[in-house]
Motif scaffolding. Structure first.
Motif, short mmCIF file in Angstrom:
data_model
loop_
_atom_site.label_atom_id
_atom_site.label_comp_id
_atom_site.label_asym_id
_atom_site.label_seq_id
_atom_site.Cartn_x
_atom_site.Cartn_y
_atom_site.Cartn_z
N UNK A 175 27.99 7.51 -21.99
CA UNK A 175 28.33 6.23 -21.36
C UNK A 175 29.62 6.36 -20.56
N UNK A 176 30.51 7.22 -21.00
CA UNK A 176 31.78 7.42 -20.28
C UNK A 176 31.54 7.80 -18.82
N UNK A 177 30.44 8.51 -18.57
CA UNK A 177 30.14 9.00 -17.22
C UNK A 177 29.52 7.92 -16.33
N UNK A 178 29.13 6.79 -16.92
CA UNK A 178 28.38 5.80 -16.16
C UNK A 178 29.02 4.43 -16.09
N UNK A 179 29.99 4.15 -16.96
CA UNK A 179 30.53 2.80 -17.06
C UNK A 179 31.96 2.72 -16.53
N UNK A 180 32.30 1.56 -16.01
CA UNK A 180 33.68 1.32 -15.60
C UNK A 180 34.56 1.25 -16.85
N UNK A 181 35.87 1.41 -16.70
CA UNK A 181 36.75 1.36 -17.89
C UNK A 181 36.59 0.09 -18.71
N UNK A 182 36.48 -1.05 -18.04
CA UNK A 182 36.34 -2.31 -18.75
C UNK A 182 35.04 -2.40 -19.52
N UNK A 183 33.95 -2.01 -18.85
CA UNK A 183 32.65 -2.03 -19.53
C UNK A 183 32.58 -0.99 -20.64
N UNK A 184 33.19 0.16 -20.42
CA UNK A 184 33.20 1.20 -21.45
C UNK A 184 33.88 0.70 -22.71
N UNK A 185 34.98 -0.01 -22.56
CA UNK A 185 35.69 -0.55 -23.72
C UNK A 185 34.78 -1.50 -24.51
N UNK A 186 34.09 -2.38 -23.81
CA UNK A 186 33.19 -3.32 -24.48
C UNK A 186 32.03 -2.60 -25.15
N UNK A 187 31.43 -1.64 -24.46
CA UNK A 187 30.29 -0.91 -25.01
C UNK A 187 30.70 -0.10 -26.22
N UNK A 194 24.97 -18.85 -23.18
CA UNK A 194 26.02 -19.87 -23.35
C UNK A 194 27.10 -19.79 -22.28
N UNK A 195 26.97 -18.84 -21.34
CA UNK A 195 27.92 -18.73 -20.25
C UNK A 195 29.01 -17.72 -20.46
N UNK A 196 28.91 -16.92 -21.53
CA UNK A 196 29.90 -15.86 -21.79
C UNK A 196 29.20 -14.52 -21.62
N UNK A 197 29.22 -14.01 -20.40
CA UNK A 197 28.33 -12.89 -20.04
C UNK A 197 29.00 -11.53 -20.04
N UNK A 198 30.23 -11.40 -20.52
CA UNK A 198 30.92 -10.12 -20.42
C UNK A 198 30.16 -9.00 -21.14
N UNK A 199 29.72 -9.27 -22.36
CA UNK A 199 28.99 -8.25 -23.12
C UNK A 199 27.66 -7.92 -22.44
N UNK A 200 26.94 -8.95 -22.06
CA UNK A 200 25.67 -8.77 -21.37
C UNK A 200 25.85 -7.96 -20.09
#
Length: 427
Positions: A86-98, A384-390
């Protein structure tokens, strides 16, 4: 096996009592309609019901009939491809969440069991066992990787350590994951369904969705009724069929086989797996096993690409079990069954949205017990409108299989043969 035949599994035979649920008749309105009463659908629906949403679940067969009620019952952290991929495919912010969510599913399950008093034989601890020194080095690397993201619950096991947790000569070492564990998977699904209904959620069984009509509201049509809802969640995974061809082209159902022995003696069970952990090896086509609540050995392994049912499941799995535990050569096998999981080309889960109000999650690729509970929370929060994880999951690329649906089975099987050969050669 046809779509609605009973599953000849140990889990079905030992399931907790559950009420029959009617098929959908006529039109029903809801805030959210979920397709599929497996873990993804039930988890999503339960999170939404807890938030006050009116939720309807449509299930083609019965609660937990698919992979959620047939799997090995093992609580395993992370994803089928680990965080280094996942490190190779995700942005730093998304990587932290994932990375945070990679270790969350096990805790969601434990919280559900506690909050709703779900009787599902929950046991603590899971072991990843190395057959070769190269696999053991990989586990050492994995421990370092997980520590990098704040997870410190892995303990390395040397040759003596692995023998203290599983009485087999196959392994050179391993790791103990303290937040791993195992459950009776069908009873977990049945318990989550009961929890949903206790909050006012409705589940209709034998209500396969035959058509999704986009719009606001979206309409989901069954043989004898329909549901109009503000949102829809597609959670059919390997049993979705061709309802949404755009999802089917990016995934492939695969079958895995499981056997369950007659009950072991207390002495034998305590000797083979003394701490009652679940075990999986590190091969590409891995074996996985554990003790049931009544001291049977549940042993699974093997993959059938394209999800065909083998003619003789015991003939496939028994040699694997006997290689691990030679003393069980003459033990009786009471149950044997197959179940389908959904594989993606990247072996990473796929989550996304079709139009403005049709959400989906699929493709756990063998790590479904924990990921589906993470997916349920992520989908519910997005609605519910909180889409960061999604959004973090949706940002991962969804690749179609080379050659399209016609050639995905032979191409994938060829790749599996390559990795299986590497496992056999220890490279």
């Amino acid at each position: 096996m046809t779509a609605f035949e009973p599953v000849p599994s140990y889990y079905a035979a030992s399931a907790n009592p559950t009420p029959p649920r009617p098929a959908l008749q006529g039109q029903v309105d809801a805030d959210v309609c979920v397709i599929g009463a497996g873990y993804t659908g039930l988890s999503t629906a339960l999170f939404l019901a807890e938030a006050g949403y009116k939720v309807v679940v449509l299930e083609a067969a019965s609660v937990g009939w698919g992979a959620s009620g047939r799997n090995g019952g093992q609580i395993v952290n992370s994803y089928s491809r680990d965080l280094d991929a996942i490190e190779k495919q995700a942005s730093p912010g998304n990587l932290k969440l994932l990375a945070e969510m990679a270790f969350e599913g096990a805790q969601i399950i434990r919280q559900r069991v506690k909050d709703y008093a779900i009787d599902c034989d929950l046991k603590e601890g899971g072991v990843m066992a190395a057959i070769t020194n190269q696999q053991l080095k990989h586990l050492e690397t994995q421990q370092t990787l997980w520590q990098k993201y704040g997870y410190d619950q892995l303990d390395l096991l040397d040759a003596k350590g692995i023998r203290s947790v599983v009485d087999s000569e196959r392994y050179v070492g391993g790791v103990l994951d303290h937040t791993g564990g195992h459950i009776h998977p069908l009873n977990l699904a049945l318990g989550e369904a009961a929890a949903l209904e206790s909050l006012g959620g409705q589940i209709y069984e034998h209500s396969a969705v035959t058509q999704i009509k986009p719009g606001e509201p979206v309409e989901l049509v069954t043989a004898q009724g329909s549901v109009k809802a503000r949102f829809a969640v597609v959670a059919g995974n390997a049993y979705l069929g061709d309802l949404l061809p755009q999802l089917a082209s990016k995934s492939m159902p695969c079958g895995t086989q499981v056997i369950t022995t007659e009950p072991l003696s207390n002495e034998q069970a305590a000797r083979l797996i003394p701490q009652d952990y679940c075990i999986e090896d590190c091969n590409y086509l891995l074996d996985y096993y554990r003790l049931s609540g009544d001291k049977r050995l549940i042993y699974g392994g093997g993959v059938v690409y394209g999800a065909r049912d083998p003619a003789d499941i015991e003939r496939i799995i028994r040699p694997k079990m006997q290689k691990t535990f030679p003393e069980l050569a003459k033990i009786k096998v009471d149950y044997a069954w197959t179940g389908n999981f959904l594989l993606t080309l990247s072996r990473l889960p796929q989550m996304g949205r079709i139009g403005s109000n049709i959400y989906y999650s699929q493709g756990c690729s063998g790590h479904g017990v924990t990921f589906t509970h993470v997916a349920g929370k992520s989908l519910a929060l997005a609605i519910q409108g909180q889409a960061e994880r999604f959004d973090a999951f949706a940002s991962l690329p969804h690749y179609p299989f080379p050659g399209g649906r016609l050639f995905r089975v032979p191409f994938t099987a060829m790749g599996a043969l390559y990795y299986n050969l590497r496992d056999r050669l220890g490279i």
